[in-house]
Design an enzyme around this catalytic site. Sequence first.
Site, PDB file in Angstrom:
ATOM      1  N   LYS A  81       0.850  -1.192   0.000  1.00  0.00           N
ATOM      2  CA  LYS A  81       0.000   0.000   0.000  1.00  0.00           C
ATOM      3  C   LYS A  81       0.880   1.234   0.000  1.00  0.00           C
ATOM      4  O   LYS A  81       1.952   1.243   0.617  1.00  0.00           O
ATOM      5  CB  LYS A  81      -0.899   0.021   1.237  1.00  0.00           C
ATOM      6  N   VAL A 179     -21.220   8.249   1.037  1.00  0.00           N
ATOM      7  CA  VAL A 179     -21.677   7.931  -0.320  1.00  0.00           C
ATOM      8  C   VAL A 179     -20.746   8.583  -1.347  1.00  0.00           C
ATOM      9  O   VAL A 179     -21.147   9.352  -2.209  1.00  0.00           O
ATOM     10  CB  VAL A 179     -23.155   8.347  -0.556  1.00  0.00           C
ATOM     11  N   GLY A 180     -19.446   8.237  -1.195  1.00  0.00           N
ATOM     12  CA  GLY A 180     -18.462   8.605  -2.199  1.00  0.00           C
ATOM     13  C   GLY A 180     -18.567   7.619  -3.345  1.00  0.00           C
ATOM     14  O   GLY A 180     -19.639   7.096  -3.644  1.00  0.00           O
TER      15      GLY A 180
END
Length: 343
Positions: A81, A179-180
């Site tokens: 990552k 709510v991306g």
Amino acid sequence: MSYFTQLLEGGYEAVHLLSDSRTGLRAIVGMHNTRLGPGLGGTRALATYTSEEEAVADALRLARGMTYKAALAGLPHGGGKAVIMLPRGNFDRAKLFESFGRAVESLGGRYITTEDSGTSTDDMEHVRKHTKHVVGLKERSGDPSPVTAYGVARAMEATAKHVFGRPDLKGLRVTVLGVGHVGMYLVKELHERGAKVWVSDINAASVAHAVKEYGATAVDADTLHRMEADVFAPCALGGAINDATLPLLKVKAVCGAANNQLLTMRHGEQLAGRGILYVPDYAANAGGLINVAQEWAGYDREKAYARASNIFDTIDTVLRRAKESSLRPEQVADRMVEEKLAA
């Protein structure tokens, strides 16, 4: 805690600090376990890190999660990552991500990157100018968010099978925090499956879109946490289940798209103590990783969705084994991963 102490105690392989004075690049790539294959994981780009130590800790924590996510999903990849500490003020974003592409290339293929929080397919187009070790590209698999959301919906169906006795979501009350990109696609999936959905987000435009397009009901975050519902779906940044929010929850299950939903492991214990089923986040939200892994192998959309559909079976197995033992679902999932890594 020193970096070497963090690596040794957490079973990590490496942490790479990568910089470029010309573009202001400050990037950290954490590598957890690459026994199953090269590390595959997104790049998070934020201007909110308060220190290098915080950014390194975030990269390492997220890399470990990718090891577990890839292994449980049966992917030939390990955990990697990246985080980028974005410059404050004005900077040339295209040049910064081109510089990051050169940095990724310098790792010799041990790490394959893609988009994540704060990055986009446009950023990856700049990265690809200097490395082939990048996925999530526009003309290939593109934005992985729809596949992530599809996988979470399948995980929620498996959860419904165990909690409500039927593997479908029709009529279930689901509260969605965030709510991306992924959260919005999840709301769409829930709407198509007949669930009743409530949403909360700091972005008023996103909330309005969810209400208009998918019939969701808008509420503020505090109201959302206090609502009596069937499933709570955290879809924003990590740590949604914490000392402040956990006592407020009046749901039967937690199943969402966010990474690291439990602020600490004890919050998993506390959820179980309250009779709330927690679906391990890295098991439920593996669809995006499955999608970009398929791109690396040679993209086939049908294969990506078919494999993401199998998240239902993974969650079904985890929850069944949890019922058969004295372990919580997240403990069962961890053991399944550790068995694969030790094989």
